[in-house]
Scaffold this active site. Sequence first.
Site, PDB file in Angstrom:
ATOM      1  N   GLY A 255     -11.331  -1.998   3.445  1.00 55.42           N
ATOM      2  CA  GLY A 255     -10.232  -2.007   4.456  1.00 55.42           C
ATOM      3  C   GLY A 255     -10.210  -0.677   5.131  1.00 55.42           C
ATOM      4  O   GLY A 255     -11.090   0.213   5.272  1.00 55.42           O
TER       5      GLY A 255
ATOM      6  N   THR B 248       0.872  -1.026   0.004  1.00 55.52           N
ATOM      7  CA  THR B 248       0.006   0.146   0.009  1.00 55.52           C
ATOM      8  C   THR B 248       0.928   1.152   0.002  1.00 55.52           C
ATOM      9  O   THR B 248       2.076   1.031   0.287  1.00 55.52           O
ATOM     10  CB  THR B 248      -0.854  -0.309   1.257  1.00 55.52           C
ATOM     11  OG1 THR B 248      -1.783  -1.346   1.198  1.00 55.52           O
ATOM     12  CG2 THR B 248      -1.448   1.332   1.802  1.00 55.52           C
TER      13      THR B 248
HETATM   14  N1  ASP Z   1      -4.159  -1.481   4.934  1.00 53.79           N
HETATM   15  C1  ASP Z   1      -4.399  -2.142   3.646  1.00 53.79           C
HETATM   16  C2  ASP Z   1      -5.609  -2.863   3.696  1.00 53.79           C
HETATM   17  O1  ASP Z   1      -6.015  -3.544   4.561  1.00 53.79           O
HETATM   18  C3  ASP Z   1      -3.429  -3.297   3.273  1.00 53.79           C
HETATM   19  C4  ASP Z   1      -1.871  -2.791   3.448  1.00 53.79           C
HETATM   20  O2  ASP Z   1      -1.370  -1.435   4.281  1.00 53.79           O
HETATM   21  O3  ASP Z   1      -1.108  -3.468   3.035  1.00 53.79           O
HETATM   22  O4  ASP Z   1      -6.240  -2.685   2.858  1.00 53.79           O
END
Ligand code: ASP
Length: 316
Positions: free
Chosen positions: A203, A173
Site C-alpha cells: 500500500g 492504521t
Molecule cells: N493506507 C493503508 C493501506 O492502504 C490503510 C489504512 O490507512 O487504513 O494499506
Amino acid sequence: MHSMRAMLPVIVVHGGAGHIPKERAELSCAGVKEAARGGYGILRAGGSAMDAVVETVTILENNPAYNAGRGSALNVKGGVEMDAIVMDGRTLASGAVSAVRRVANPVQLARLVMDKTNHLCLTAEGASQFARAMGIPEVPEESLITDYARMRWKKNLAPDANPVECQMGKMGTVGAVAVDAEGNIACATSTGGMINQMEGRVGDTPCIGCGGYADNKTGAVSPTGHGEAIMKVTLSRLILFHMEQGRSAEEASDLGLAYMKERVQGLGGVVTVDPKGVWAARFSSLQMAWAAVQSEQLHYGLYVGEHFTESAHEPS
Ligand code: ASP
C-alpha cells in the site's frame, strides 16, 4: 500569544481513518491518547522527534485495537503482511519495510533500515532476513492475529461480501508526526494494510511521499485511508507542496484530501505539522481517531468537528 518556542515540542497521532463500529470507538480514542502522551514524554525530556514518533507508533502496534503490528488486518489468505515507514526531516533520511511478516514492531525495523542500510525500503523475505541479522526476534504469526481481525476476514470472504462494507470496521492504521524542542521534524506510519488484500499487495504506507514525508523546511504528514488512492495523488507530498505555497497545515491537509476525493474518489485522513509546531488532524472519512499534545494540553477527537482538550497529565 504563544511564542514560537512555546509551541514546541508537539506530537500529533492518528489511529486510522474509516468507519469505526460504535463499540470500538472508545478503545480507539483511548489508545491514541495514551500513545500521544507516551511520545510527548520523550519530547518533554529533550528527546528527538524521531524517537518520539517511533515510540508512539510502537505503543499503537502493540495495542491490538489497531490495524498495525498485533491487530493487523489479514490478507486474502488469512496471513499478516505489514508495511511501515519513518522519515527524518533534518536529513530527509527515511526507512521502510513492506509486506514484512512475523515481526512485532515493523516501525522499529523501518528505523533500522534507515539507520543501518543504504536503502530506503526492504520488502517481504529480505526484510525478515534483515530483521534476523539485526537480532530482532521472530514472533509467531498467530501472536499478531486477533479474534476481531479473523472475524472481519471471514466475513469478507463470503461470496456475497460487498467491497465497500469489506473495509468498514477496519481498525486503523497508525501514524504520528512530531516537532522536537530543537525544531527537528519526523513522521512514522505503520499498517497491516487493507482487509483481504491480495498477498504481496503493497500500500501507500512504505512509499515515501505517499505514506509519510518529513522535511524540517516545510513540515510532516502521516496519512491513513485507501492506500491506492493515497499513492495516486502522493498525498503526503501533495499536502507539503500546498504548505510550501503558503497554506497552513490545516488548509493544506484539507486541499490534499479534497483533491484525493474528487480526483480518485479516495477517502482518508492525515496528521500534519509545520516547523513552528502548528498542527492539524483532518479527514474525509467518517471518523479518524486522533490525539495531539502541545504545551501540556492533550487534544483529541474521533468524529468530524470534534475537538476535546484536557491536561496532558491527567490520565483519563
Ligand atoms: N493506507 C493503508 C493501506 O492502504 C490503510 C489504512 O490507512 O487504513 O494499506
